[in-house]
Design a protein around this motif. Structure first.
Motif, short mmCIF file in Angstrom:
data_model
loop_
_atom_site.label_atom_id
_atom_site.label_comp_id
_atom_site.label_asym_id
_atom_site.label_seq_id
_atom_site.Cartn_x
_atom_site.Cartn_y
_atom_site.Cartn_z
N LEU A 53 0.83 -1.20 0.00
CA LEU A 53 0.00 0.00 0.00
C LEU A 53 0.87 1.25 0.00
O LEU A 53 1.73 1.40 0.86
N TYR B 48 -5.71 1.26 4.59
CA TYR B 48 -5.83 2.33 3.59
C TYR B 48 -6.62 3.52 4.18
O TYR B 48 -6.20 4.67 4.10
N CYS C 18 -4.41 6.75 4.56
CA CYS C 18 -4.41 7.55 3.33
C CYS C 18 -5.61 8.48 3.17
O CYS C 18 -5.56 9.43 2.41
#
Lengths: 247, 788
Positions: free
Chosen positions: A4, A96, A100
């Motif tokens: 990732l 994630y 992010c």
């Protein structure tokens, strides 16, 4: 766990943050099947402010959920900095979202038992290089309301705490789901000003979904959705100042 | 079925696991109540029928010897109903399946006709009839079962120094031996002690007592005063060496049965009160949540014209279903437990018939009590639903207000992680919910401590009595007090390495208005097998003059060291003399007094006499020793320490084992249910908050940590509280069980506490993990859209 990308892309400029191709989402099966998205293609670039415009049921929330790692597509591909979101497992998606993405919700979704500062700190405790909660709250003009509980804040203030919470971990993407949906016009404009300013200052790709066409004027680009398809793409030559918006 | 009832059914289906959890907690308390009330009914019915049918006497006396003619004088005492005189004697028995001798109590059957009082209930074989029957005996059922004796088998008894063999005609029960144990012993040991009946003439002839009796049983005329009759008996039989006269109150078997009924009374009240309180809290919490979730539905119902009363009844029906479920499960549980307890009672109590009788009034009471508890629990929530204005109910509830918890206002505050703050603030926002949850978990912890405290207490007493105080291997009691050379004979038995004499005598103690018949034991001050300790555990030396009495006896008589008590001896010169209390000793069984052996003999005035000896026997010659002991003419009773201790341990293990299982089930049900229910309510209340955290990147495990974190904090707080509560329960139960004759110390061991903590922590952990399965069903997207 797949690889990732946790840091901003080091690829050449204008490499899209999100690359969506042939995206489709169908809920249910057989006669009860409902197509929420069909054949969506789009690219979102770093630092852009995007508005996804559409009526209720147009598919904009489904698109945001897939971009936010809350839902998986039925067909097509969604890449975040080249990383395939559609093929990710639950643990990868959790990571994630954690690392992010910053979320801003229509109903703020603050933790009622935590003060403004603590609501932000709750998320910064998870992040690797966050900004201090006080700084994040300063960005949204709430430096004087740090120790207030959600029940002691107005709707606009609560939404700004939510924005501070979303940007405090320095995410690469800020996803805002009807951020002014529960607010009056004046308060809504204050919230949008905060979002717009942070987008400019931090360079975070910001995606706002709304059914309010007026808001489209503050975006770099506007995508209109209808029946699960993109029916309009518009690039604004100049982002309108939020203060000039009215609805 | 109305549509509203259909809604009720569907709501119940959605909350079935929570409703079940509440019903189970309710059922625990009700099961105990129904079990205890039904056992009281069963025992009392069996006892009353048995006593009535077999004409159980009301006053009892034993004496040295009185001619049969005195029987008429006894019958003439005002207030006396029927009189039965007989011979009762302790003997040693020789059983083919036992190396050691057993102890027996032989009672005579009347020479003419049948027993008027304390009639026998034949179980197997036949009764013995006619004055000339010889060589036949009847044996108590429990003793026969323990030795697998059948009618037609033989056993031998040493009667007046002569060993005689008898054929068993039948096995019987008698109302004075419902609890059949050696005199002064707390638990029955049917292998070591049994009761035998034989014809008067044969027994009297063997004991040179023909034409005389040494045991009196009588009933009182209606309205007669028991104490008046006892006093008259004492006066009449003083000439004949009366040892003791007492009513049913002091009858060993009857008072043991009453103790059991008293314990059941406590259980029948204590358990339901505590468990129903927890259930009331739980059903209140579930209902409160349900009504909060259904605010908009209530508003719509009201908007369409449903009355407040109808809506109130709708939610009350929800609680009523839980009550019906709880009462039904509790009744079933009570019946199952009751049957198990009745089986266990067979170890202690022997009735012709002890069927389990379900106390239907208790079932009705259980239903009413649980309905009342549920009503108390849900009343506040239901009233809220009834008062809710439709327009207000249409809107979502305003956001909850929070403030920093007390712990955060300490120096520790700034260092607490945000997740812990969430837990602490949620707890302090609903302090009563936290307190009740904590108390329920403490209750679960507490009840686990009780059975182990009992078994630890019994174990301590056994060790204290038989390892620290009495260090012999065997105690041999002689048929009659004998000259000191008898000690020499006992010391010369095979394998005996040490023999120390003792003298015992029944003496009436008087101090002010207190009067007690006490067994005074005399031994030598230098004795190493018979020791006395004070409350601090220091060894006491028997003084040459003055009494050493157990602290309990001093309390009963209301005397302190230095004060004198009046002793009325029933043997020898039968003198009355004031003797000072020299020291107090610590013990746990009986009310006993000790004197220097020489001093006791001097006061009795029969010269140097011993009643028996404490012996130490070497293992190598143990079998030979036992063989000789079986034939020893002078012995009237034998106590083999290890055999008795093993039997006590076995009986204790069986009873405590059952108790432990019951309490373990109850504690697990409470801990599991309360944690499960609390977690489900928290999950329902905070679904949106937890979904938000998941969206923001918290893992499922981290969110689960926040969900059950509060419960973990409450469990941690509840455990020490539970240990205190359990100590209190155990102390209360021991206080309730303590009598003049049995005293259990409160022994709380680390392993007992660890067991309670471990069970509750484990039940909470499993329940928490079980509740967290529901986190998988969190609708992340849905929770973000709609405000609650």
């Amino acid at each position: 766990m797949t690889d990732l990308p946790l840091q901003p892309s080091e690829q050449p400029a204008r490499e899209p943050v999100f690359q969506v191709r042939g995206l489709a989402k169908v809920y249910g099966a057989g006669e009860a099947a409902v197509t929420a998205l069909a054949g969506v293609d789009l690219d979102f670039q770093p630092g852009e402010l995007i508005v996804l415009l559409g009526a209720s049921g147009s598919g904009k929330s489904t698109l945001l959920n897939i971009l936010g790692g809350l839902d998986l597509p039925t067909e097509g591909s969604v890449r975040y900095q080249g990383w395939d979101l559609g093929g990710a497992g639950e643990a990868d998606l959790t990571r994630y979202r954690r690392d992010c993405v910053g979320f801003v919700f229509q109903f703020y979704n603050l933790i009622p038992s935590l003060t403004a500062r603590e609501n932000v700190a709750l998320i910064t405790e998870l992040a690797s290089a966050p900004m201090p909660p006080e700084e994040a709250l300063g960005h949204v003009g709430l430096a004087a309301r740090l120790d207030h509980f959600p029940a002691q804040l107005s709707g606009g203030e609560q939404q700004r705490v939510a924005i501070a919470r979303a940007i405090a971990k320095r995410p690469q993407v800020l996803l805002c789901d009807e951020p002014t949906g529960a607010l009056d016009v004046r308060t809504g404009i204050t919230v949008l000003e905060a979002i717009g300013r942070l987008n400019r200052e931090l360079g975070t790709l910001t995606v706002i979904i709304t059914h309010n066409a007026t808001i489209a004027a503050m975006a770099d680009r506007v995508f209109t959705l209808s029946d699960g398809r993109i029916t309009g793409r518009q690039t604004n030559a100049r982002r309108a100042p939020v203060a000039d918006l009215a609805w | 079925m109305s549509r509203l009832d259909l809604k009720l059914l569907r709501d119940l289906r959605a909350l079935k696991s929570q409703a079940l959890a509440v019903a189970l907690v309710m059922a625990c308390g009700l099961a105990m109540m129904i079990m205890a009330r039904s056992l009281i009914l069963s025992l009392e019915t069996a006892r009353d029928t048995y006593y009535r049918e077999c004409r159980f006497a009301q006053v009892f006396a034993n004496l040295k010897r009185a001619p049969n003619a005195v029987t008429d004088q006894l019958a003439a005492i005002p207030g006396v109903g029927a009189v039965e005189t007989s011979i009762a004697i302790s003997v040693t028995l020789d059983l083919p399946d036992m190396e050691a001798p057993a102890m027996g109590q032989i009672n005579s059957l009347p020479e003419q006709g049948e027993l008027q009082l304390n009639r026998l209930h034949l179980r197997r074989g036949r009764l013995i009839r006619g004055p000339d029957a010889r060589g036949e005996v009847l044996v108590s059922e429990a003793f026969a079962e323990a030795h697998h004796l059948q009618p037609g088998d033989s056993l031998a008894a040493v009667l007046n120094g002569r060993k005689q063999s008898f054929r068993i005609a039948g096995t019987v029960l008698a109302p004075q031996y419902v609890f059949e144990a050696m005199p002064g012993v707390a638990l029955p040991d049917h292998r070591s002690f049994g009761v035998i009946w034989m014809p008067y003439r044969e027994l009297a002839n063997a004991l040179n007592l023909y034409g005389a009796f040494n045991q009196v049983d009588l009933t009182l005329a209606p309205g007669a005063s028991e104490s008046g009759v006892i006093s008259a008996i004492n006066n009449l039989l003083a000439l004949y060496g009366i040892r003791t006269a007492y009513g049913r109150q002091n009858h060993a078997s009857d008072s043991r049965l009453r103790d059991e009924l008293r314990t059941l009374q406590v259980l029948a009240i204590g358990f339901p009160v505590v468990f129903l309180s927890v259930a009331a809290f739980m059903v209140g919490a579930v209902m409160n949540r349900q009504i909060t979730l259904q605010r908009d539905q209530i508003a719509i119902l009201k908007a369409f014209g449903f009355s407040n009363g109808r809506i109130g009844r709708h939610y009350l029906k929800f609680a009523l279903v839980i009550v019906v479920l709880g009462t039904a499960t509790g009744t079933a549980g009570g019946i199952v437990l009751g049957h198990r307890l009745v089986e266990m009672y067979h170890l202690f109590f022997r009735f012709p018939d002890l069927p389990f009788l379900l106390d239907t009034r208790a079932v009705l009471l259980a239903g009413a009590a649980s309905a009342a508890a549920a009503l108390i629990g849900v009343w506040g929530s239901v009233r809220t639903a009834m008062r809710l204005a439709p327009a207000q109910a249409m809107r979502p509830e305003p956001p909850a207000s929070f403030r920093p918890s007390p712990l955060e206002r300490t120096a520790l505050g700034p260092h607490l992680p945000a997740t812990l703050r969430i837990c602490l603030r949620n707890l302090s926002r609903r302090p009563w919910r936290a307190v009740f949850t904590c108390l329920a978990l403490a209750l679960a912890t507490g009840i686990l401590i009780v059975p182990n405290t009992l078994s630890d207490g019994i174990s301590y007493v056994l060790n204290f009595q038989w390892d620290i105080l009495q260090r012999n291997t065997v105690i041999v009691a002689l048929a009659e007090p004998a000259a000191p050379r008898a000690l020499h004979d006992l010391g010369n038995l095979p394998g005996v390495t040490l023999a120390e004499p003792y003298r015992s005598s029944q003496v009436e103690f008087t101090s002010g208005s207190h009067r007690r018949l006490i067994n005074v034991i005399g031994f030598r001050p230098e004795s190493t097998l018979n020791r006395l300790l004070d409350a601090q555990g220091h060894l006491l030396t028997l003084p040459p003059h003055g009494l050493v009495v157990s602290a309990k006896l001093a309390e009963v008589l209301g005397v302190r060291p230095g004060e004198k008590v009046l002793l009325h001896f029933r043997e020898g010169t039968c003198q009355e003399v004031a003797v000072p209390i020299a020291l107090l000793s610590e013990d746990f069984a009986g009310v006993v007094a000790y004197l220097d052996l020489d001093e006791l003999n001097r006061l009795i005035g029969e010269g140097d006499r011993i009643s028996g000896a404490h012996l130490v026997v070497s293992g190598g010659q143990w079998r030979e020793f036992l063989r000789t002991l079986k034939d020893l003419p002078a012995a009237r009773g034998v106590v083999i320490k290890d055999a008795m201790r093993d039997s006590f341990r076995d009986t204790t293990a069986q009873t405590i084992g059952l108790l432990r299982t019951i309490y373990l089930i109850f504690a697990t049900v409470v801990a599991f249910s309360i944690v499960y229910n609390s977690a489900r309510i928290a999950l329902s209340e905070r679904q949106r908050e937890l979904a938000t955290l998941r969206v923001l990147g918290f893992t499922r495990r981290e969110v689960a940590g926040i969900l059950v974190g509060e419960l973990a904090l409450l469990t941690v707080a509840a455990l020490p509280l539970g240990l205190l509560l359990g100590t209190g329960f155990a102390a209360g139960l021991i206080y309730n069980l303590t009598t003049e004759y049995i005293r259990l110390p409160l022994i709380i061991t680390a392993s007992n506490l660890a067991y309670a903590v471990l069970v509750v922590a484990l039940a909470s952990l499993v329940s928490g993990a079980f509740s967290c399965r529901h986190l998988n069903r969190l609708d992340l997207v849905g929770a973000l859209k709609a405000a609650e």
